[in-house]
Scaffold this active site. Structure first.
Site, mmCIF file in Angstrom:
data_model
loop_
_atom_site.group_PDB
_atom_site.id
_atom_site.type_symbol
_atom_site.label_atom_id
_atom_site.label_comp_id
_atom_site.label_asym_id
_atom_site.label_seq_id
_atom_site.Cartn_x
_atom_site.Cartn_y
_atom_site.Cartn_z
ATOM 1 N N ASP A 109 47.423 47.861 44.015
ATOM 2 C CA ASP A 109 47.677 46.555 43.407
ATOM 3 C C ASP A 109 47.335 46.661 41.925
ATOM 4 O OD1 ASP A 109 44.891 46.844 44.287
ATOM 5 O OD2 ASP A 109 44.598 44.861 43.408
ATOM 6 N N GLU A 174 42.194 45.414 45.291
ATOM 7 C CA GLU A 174 41.008 45.816 44.507
ATOM 8 C C GLU A 174 40.802 44.914 43.307
ATOM 9 O OE1 GLU A 174 40.742 47.146 41.344
ATOM 10 O OE2 GLU A 174 38.675 47.801 41.452
HETATM 11 N N1 LIG Z 1 39.687 50.041 37.694
HETATM 12 C C1 LIG Z 1 38.745 49.272 38.375
HETATM 13 C C2 LIG Z 1 38.886 47.801 38.039
HETATM 14 O O1 LIG Z 1 39.583 47.428 37.125
HETATM 15 N N2 LIG Z 1 38.211 46.955 38.832
HETATM 16 C C3 LIG Z 1 38.203 45.534 38.609
HETATM 17 C C4 LIG Z 1 37.673 44.970 39.901
HETATM 18 C C5 LIG Z 1 37.239 43.533 39.785
HETATM 19 C C6 LIG Z 1 36.029 43.084 39.386
HETATM 20 N N3 LIG Z 1 36.079 41.741 39.485
HETATM 21 C C7 LIG Z 1 37.287 41.421 39.874
HETATM 22 N N4 LIG Z 1 38.002 42.510 40.063
HETATM 23 C C8 LIG Z 1 37.319 45.201 37.400
HETATM 24 O O2 LIG Z 1 37.644 44.212 36.712
HETATM 25 O O3 LIG Z 1 36.359 45.922 37.136
HETATM 26 ZN ZN LIG Z 2 41.617 47.457 37.305
HETATM 27 ZN ZN LIG Z 3 41.424 50.006 39.452
#
Ligand SMILES: NCC(=O)N[C@@H](Cc1c[nH]cn1)C(=O)O
Ligand SMILES: [Zn+2]
Ligand SMILES: [Zn+2]
Length: 483
Positions: A109, A174
């Site tokens: 995603d 994610e």
């Molecule tokens: N590449 C990892 C990433 O971008 N993770 C997101 C996950 C997240 C945290 N809060 C909502 N989504 C990030 O923003 O760190």
């Molecule tokens: Zn990300």
């Molecule tokens: Zn990511």
């Protein structure tokens, strides 16, 4: 007929040659994946995530993998609606009990992207310019997921035996906090994860032009702060000056969170942060990080801090609070003169050891209600925390880091930097706490890839050399004493 040969150092040379020769096909496949707008921030687009997961599942099947699309059930949305979550791919290739088992985590995603946000190219059309592959998800995380699959493909194409057993756990939520994946991990701990020796994640980036191994990520607590006022939007000429305006209340509440030096103003938040040790301080000094190059990459003239060590510490091991947006506020072009009925402010606080998200939720909620009460507004305030993820820190003496270091040396000819990551892999800490397995992050993203930003990209070099890195990692992992 050529039999499947055991990979030896020389075998890697042939694999690397194959990867170089196939690189245009690998780029074309990334183009096909980037073209699927699997944006997990919008439940309306979750069908595209399911489509992306099916494309991924089909790819794994072509590699001889057994694939399960594990159901995660439904999630209750902020508006009370229940929406079925996209499934998670649990897959494994042919297993040999004599070999160690590597489980590869990734996600397909992406964050939202619109051309009008300021992209030079169409975000869902992978476009190569000067050796960079521009597109949403090219770096975060479709490129690395495909690179893992292409590393497997290279061994198979050359009929070289993959020296480790391989499993995949690939999700489609994610970027929305990996909803439901923690429960699935617990449910499958004694089955899918039982024979896993190593978990590897490649969902982050280097901090310089130098390859790196990542031993820590921050967590994240994401907050909605809602202010609801009158029963409907109102004309600001007719009613302005006579009612308590929800937007004004919200702006005041948001303005109470963090000061101009980036210091979080919620009193208890910083108290839980683990103190910086002398040993840790030394670790920052050795890391390659060009402050001026980073300013240029970010397009800023100054950072909140002046030294490399302070910048890295505040990106990796101190909490930070970012304000992301306001739902219900008028954001289109034009000069609408309305007082919004209800607005929802969105911000998040990155978590570091020894913060406790449930404590943070209490502290934030109490603080915001106190600030709001001082305004004597009749409007209603509601604070919710839809995402809560703990930080993850590994023990760098874990043997997986030995294999990672050797693989980097094989492909790049240098020792990798040991770094942390300010972003969050929501499930990483859950994998660690529930499965107890060895976990390492093996990034192939470049420091200037612009994850989540306009013009996100991955360089062709990092994509192709990263595919070789993953192929070498399979070999180096197999050379470790079998745990
Ligand atoms: N590449 C990892 C990433 O971008 N993770 C997101 C996950 C997240 C945290 N809060 C909502 N989504 C990030 O923003 O760190
Ligand atoms: Zn990300
Ligand atoms: Zn990511």
């Amino acid at each position: 007929m050529q039999t499947t040969a055991e990979v030896s150092g020389s075998g890697l040379d042939l694999i690397f040659k194959y990867i170089d020769e196939q690189q245009n096909e690998f780029v074309q496949e990334l183009k096909e994946w980037v073209a699927i707008p699997s944006d997990s921030s919008d439940p309306q687009a979750w069908d595209e995530i399911v489509r992306m997961l099916n494309v991924t599942a089909d790819k794994i099947k072509t590699l001889g993998g057994n694939v399960e699309l594990a159901d995660l059930g439904s999630q209750k949305m902020p508006n009370g609606q229940s929406v079925h979550l996209p499934p998670v791919i649990l897959a494994e290739l042919k297993k040999d009990p004599k070999k160690p088992t590597l489980c590869i985590y990734g996600h397909v995603d992406v964050q939202p992207a619109k051309k009008e946000d300021g992209w030079t190219t169409d975000p869902y059309t992978l476009t190569e310019i000067n050796g960079n592959l521009y597109g949403r998800g090219a770096s975060d995380n479709k490129g690395p997921v495909l690179a893992w699959l292409h590393a497997v493909e290279a061994y198979q194409a050359l009929k070289q035996e993959i020296p480790v057993n391989i499993k995949f756990i690939i999700e489609g939520m994610e970027e929305a906090g990996s909803n439901g994946l923690d429960t699935l991990t617990e449910q499958r701990n004694m089955t899918f994860f039982s024979d896993v020796d190593y978990i590897v994640i490649s969902d982050n980036i280097w901090i310089s032009k130098k390859p790196a191994l990542t031993y820590g990520t921050r967590g994240n607590c994401y907050f909605f702060v809602e202010v609801e006022g009158q029963k409907q939007d109102m004309h600001s000429g007719v009613f302005g000056g006579s009612i308590h305006e929800a937007m004004t209340d919200l702006i005041a509440v948001l303005d109470s969170l963090v000061d101009s030096s980036g210091h979080i103003l919620i009193p208890a938040i910083n108290k839980a942060v683990a103190p910086l040790t002398e040993e840790e301080k030394k670790r920052y000094q050795g890391i390659e990080f060009d402050l001026e190059a980073h300013k240029k990459d970010c397009g800023v003239t100054k950072f909140l801090f002046d030294t490399k060590e302070e910048i890295l510490q505040h990106r990796w091991r101190y909490p930070s609070l970012s304000i992301h947006g306001i739902e219900g506020a008028f954001f289109e072009t034009g000069t609408k003169t309305v007082i919004p009925r209800k607005v929802i402010g969105k911000f998040s606080i990155r978590q570091v050891p020894n913060m406790d998200p449930s404590e943070v939720e209490k502290q934030v909620t109490e603080y915001l209600h106190k600030v709001f009460a001082e305004r004597n507004s009749p409007n209603q305030l509601k604070v919710t925390m839809p995402i809560s993820a703990k930080p993850w820190v590994a023990d760098v003496s874990d043997p997986q880091f030995v294999a990672g270091r050797r693989a980097v040396q094989t492909v790049f000819g240098v020792d990798p930097d040991l770094i942390c990551e300010g972003s969050t892999i929501p499930i990483a800490r859950n994998f660690q706490d529930v499965t107890g397995k060895s976990i390492m992050m093996l990034p192939i993203g470049g420091a200037d890839d612009g994850e989540h930003s306009q013009n996100e990209k991955m360089s062709r070099s990092n994509y192709i050399q990263g595919t070789k890195l993953f192929a070498a990692f399979f070999y180096e992992l197999s050379q470790l004493p079998h745990i």
